[in-house]
Write a protein that holds these residues in place. Structure first.
Motif, PDB file in Angstrom:
ATOM      1  N   ALA A  58      -7.900   4.888 -17.663  1.00  0.00           N
ATOM      2  CA  ALA A  58      -7.942   4.286 -16.327  1.00  0.00           C
ATOM      3  C   ALA A  58      -6.707   3.461 -15.996  1.00  0.00           C
ATOM      4  O   ALA A  58      -6.795   2.359 -15.501  1.00  0.00           O
ATOM      5  CB  ALA A  58      -9.205   3.457 -16.128  1.00  0.00           C
ATOM      6  N   LEU A  59      -5.567   4.015 -16.241  1.00  0.00           N
ATOM      7  CA  LEU A  59      -4.332   3.393 -15.784  1.00  0.00           C
ATOM      8  C   LEU A  59      -4.065   3.898 -14.368  1.00  0.00           C
ATOM      9  O   LEU A  59      -3.942   5.092 -14.133  1.00  0.00           O
ATOM     10  CB  LEU A  59      -3.167   3.766 -16.702  1.00  0.00           C
ATOM     11  N   ILE A  60      -4.024   2.979 -13.431  1.00  0.00           N
ATOM     12  CA  ILE A  60      -3.825   3.341 -12.030  1.00  0.00           C
ATOM     13  C   ILE A  60      -2.484   2.778 -11.586  1.00  0.00           C
ATOM     14  O   ILE A  60      -2.248   1.580 -11.670  1.00  0.00           O
ATOM     15  CB  ILE A  60      -4.957   2.780 -11.146  1.00  0.00           C
ATOM     16  N   ALA A  61      -1.599   3.655 -11.121  1.00  0.00           N
ATOM     17  CA  ALA A  61      -0.292   3.215 -10.626  1.00  0.00           C
ATOM     18  C   ALA A  61      -0.401   2.924  -9.132  1.00  0.00           C
ATOM     19  O   ALA A  61      -0.913   3.730  -8.378  1.00  0.00           O
ATOM     20  CB  ALA A  61       0.752   4.295 -10.884  1.00  0.00           C
ATOM     21  N   GLU A  62       0.068   1.757  -8.753  1.00  0.00           N
ATOM     22  CA  GLU A  62       0.040   1.362  -7.339  1.00  0.00           C
ATOM     23  C   GLU A  62       1.398   0.745  -7.001  1.00  0.00           C
ATOM     24  O   GLU A  62       1.875  -0.112  -7.740  1.00  0.00           O
ATOM     25  CB  GLU A  62      -1.063   0.336  -7.105  1.00  0.00           C
ATOM     26  N   PRO A  63       2.023   1.183  -5.944  1.00  0.00           N
ATOM     27  CA  PRO A  63       3.317   0.603  -5.583  1.00  0.00           C
ATOM     28  C   PRO A  63       3.194  -0.896  -5.321  1.00  0.00           C
ATOM     29  O   PRO A  63       2.266  -1.347  -4.646  1.00  0.00           O
ATOM     30  CB  PRO A  63       3.705   1.339  -4.303  1.00  0.00           C
ATOM     31  N   ALA A  64       4.121  -1.656  -5.873  1.00  0.00           N
ATOM     32  CA  ALA A  64       4.095  -3.110  -5.712  1.00  0.00           C
ATOM     33  C   ALA A  64       4.231  -3.494  -4.239  1.00  0.00           C
ATOM     34  O   ALA A  64       3.602  -4.458  -3.791  1.00  0.00           O
ATOM     35  CB  ALA A  64       5.210  -3.745  -6.534  1.00  0.00           C
ATOM     36  N   LEU A  65       5.027  -2.747  -3.496  1.00  0.00           N
ATOM     37  CA  LEU A  65       5.229  -3.050  -2.083  1.00  0.00           C
ATOM     38  C   LEU A  65       3.914  -2.931  -1.306  1.00  0.00           C
ATOM     39  O   LEU A  65       3.590  -3.778  -0.473  1.00  0.00           O
ATOM     40  CB  LEU A  65       6.284  -2.127  -1.488  1.00  0.00           C
ATOM     41  N   HIS A  66       3.127  -1.911  -1.612  1.00  0.00           N
ATOM     42  CA  HIS A  66       1.844  -1.728  -0.929  1.00  0.00           C
ATOM     43  C   HIS A  66       0.911  -2.900  -1.254  1.00  0.00           C
ATOM     44  O   HIS A  66       0.218  -3.412  -0.372  1.00  0.00           O
ATOM     45  CB  HIS A  66       1.210  -0.401  -1.353  1.00  0.00           C
ATOM     46  N   ARG A  67       0.915  -3.333  -2.497  1.00  0.00           N
ATOM     47  CA  ARG A  67       0.080  -4.466  -2.905  1.00  0.00           C
ATOM     48  C   ARG A  67       0.502  -5.730  -2.156  1.00  0.00           C
ATOM     49  O   ARG A  67      -0.340  -6.510  -1.708  1.00  0.00           O
ATOM     50  CB  ARG A  67       0.189  -4.664  -4.411  1.00  0.00           C
ATOM     51  N   GLU A  68       1.814  -5.940  -1.995  1.00  0.00           N
ATOM     52  CA  GLU A  68       2.314  -7.102  -1.257  1.00  0.00           C
ATOM     53  C   GLU A  68       1.882  -7.064   0.206  1.00  0.00           C
ATOM     54  O   GLU A  68       1.530  -8.090   0.785  1.00  0.00           O
ATOM     55  CB  GLU A  68       3.842  -7.159  -1.327  1.00  0.00           C
ATOM     56  N   ILE A  69       1.917  -5.878   0.797  1.00  0.00           N
ATOM     57  CA  ILE A  69       1.506  -5.732   2.196  1.00  0.00           C
ATOM     58  C   ILE A  69       0.026  -6.057   2.349  1.00  0.00           C
ATOM     59  O   ILE A  69      -0.366  -6.794   3.264  1.00  0.00           O
ATOM     60  CB  ILE A  69       1.820  -4.318   2.718  1.00  0.00           C
ATOM     61  N   LEU A  70      -0.809  -5.535   1.449  1.00  0.00           N
ATOM     62  CA  LEU A  70      -2.247  -5.820   1.520  1.00  0.00           C
ATOM     63  C   LEU A  70      -2.512  -7.312   1.363  1.00  0.00           C
ATOM     64  O   LEU A  70      -3.351  -7.877   2.066  1.00  0.00           O
ATOM     65  CB  LEU A  70      -2.997  -5.034   0.448  1.00  0.00           C
ATOM     66  N   LEU A  71      -1.790  -7.952   0.453  1.00  0.00           N
ATOM     67  CA  LEU A  71      -1.959  -9.390   0.253  1.00  0.00           C
ATOM     68  C   LEU A  71      -1.529 -10.158   1.502  1.00  0.00           C
ATOM     69  O   LEU A  71      -2.215 -11.075   1.949  1.00  0.00           O
ATOM     70  CB  LEU A  71      -1.144  -9.845  -0.963  1.00  0.00           C
ATOM     71  N   ALA A  72      -0.416  -9.755   2.090  1.00  0.00           N
ATOM     72  CA  ALA A  72       0.074 -10.424   3.309  1.00  0.00           C
ATOM     73  C   ALA A  72      -0.909 -10.259   4.458  1.00  0.00           C
ATOM     74  O   ALA A  72      -1.081 -11.168   5.270  1.00  0.00           O
ATOM     75  CB  ALA A  72       1.448  -9.876   3.695  1.00  0.00           C
ATOM     76  N   GLN A  73      -1.571  -9.098   4.527  1.00  0.00           N
ATOM     77  CA  GLN A  73      -2.548  -8.874   5.594  1.00  0.00           C
ATOM     78  C   GLN A  73      -3.713  -9.843   5.500  1.00  0.00           C
ATOM     79  O   GLN A  73      -4.316 -10.182   6.516  1.00  0.00           O
ATOM     80  CB  GLN A  73      -3.075  -7.443   5.548  1.00  0.00           C
ATOM     81  N   THR A  74      -4.029 -10.330   4.304  1.00  0.00           N
ATOM     82  CA  THR A  74      -5.145 -11.267   4.161  1.00  0.00           C
ATOM     83  C   THR A  74      -4.772 -12.669   4.626  1.00  0.00           C
ATOM     84  O   THR A  74      -5.648 -13.474   4.913  1.00  0.00           O
ATOM     85  CB  THR A  74      -5.645 -11.338   2.700  1.00  0.00           C
ATOM     86  N   PHE A  75      -3.471 -12.976   4.699  1.00  0.00           N
ATOM     87  CA  PHE A  75      -3.029 -14.310   5.090  1.00  0.00           C
ATOM     88  C   PHE A  75      -2.569 -14.410   6.533  1.00  0.00           C
ATOM     89  O   PHE A  75      -2.446 -15.502   7.065  1.00  0.00           O
ATOM     90  CB  PHE A  75      -1.890 -14.788   4.180  1.00  0.00           C
TER      91      PHE A  75
END
Length: 138
Positions: free
Chosen positions: A23-40
């Motif tokens: 269960a190693l899931i690769a996720e682009p760091a940029l996408h993760r940053e965008i999702l985090l920014a959307q919460t703020f």
């Protein structure tokens, strides 16, 4: 060792005395940053609230990954240097080789959206020192 495995979201299991990792899931760091920014970002929270309350906002959706999208494209909020990071990734990556504004805009608009994106792309490319030095004016 277990802490290191947890950092990479690996789940150890044991079958017949043999340890396995999965269960190693690769996720682009940029996408993760965008999702985090959307919460703020306040506008994102307002739009998200409106959608969850059942109000119709044409073009806006919340996807399974909890990302806020406009017409199927990930909305990039104007927080810090996030939009500049998206532009930098599209323009300076090893695979992009400093494309012009039109190419970057067409590539980015397939995945991302924000108001004034075309203008931001043009401004970003016009300030690229490498492009100014290398590309000749026609």
């Amino acid at each position: 060792m277990v802490d290191t495995l947890n950092e990479f979201n690996l789940r150890p299991s044991s079958e017949n005395g043999n340890a396995r990792l999965y269960a190693l899931i690769a996720e682009p760091a940029l996408h993760r940053e965008i999702l985090l920014a959307q919460t703020f970002e306040q506008n994102c929270e307002f739009i998200r609230y409106q959608i969850q309350e059942g109000k119709t906002l044409p073009g806006w959706t919340i996807e399974k990954d909890n990302s806020l999208r406009f017409k199927g494209k990930v909305f990039v909020p104007n927080i810090g240097t996030l939009r500049e990071g998206v532009l930098r990734e599209a323009h300076h990556s090893n695979f992009a080789v400093h494309p012009g504004g039109t190419k970057i805009y067409h590539d980015l608009r397939r995945t991302y959206w924000w108001e004034g994106m075309k203008k931001d792309v043009a401004q970003f490319v016009s300030t690229c020192l490498v492009c100014q030095q290398v590309k000749a004016e026609h």
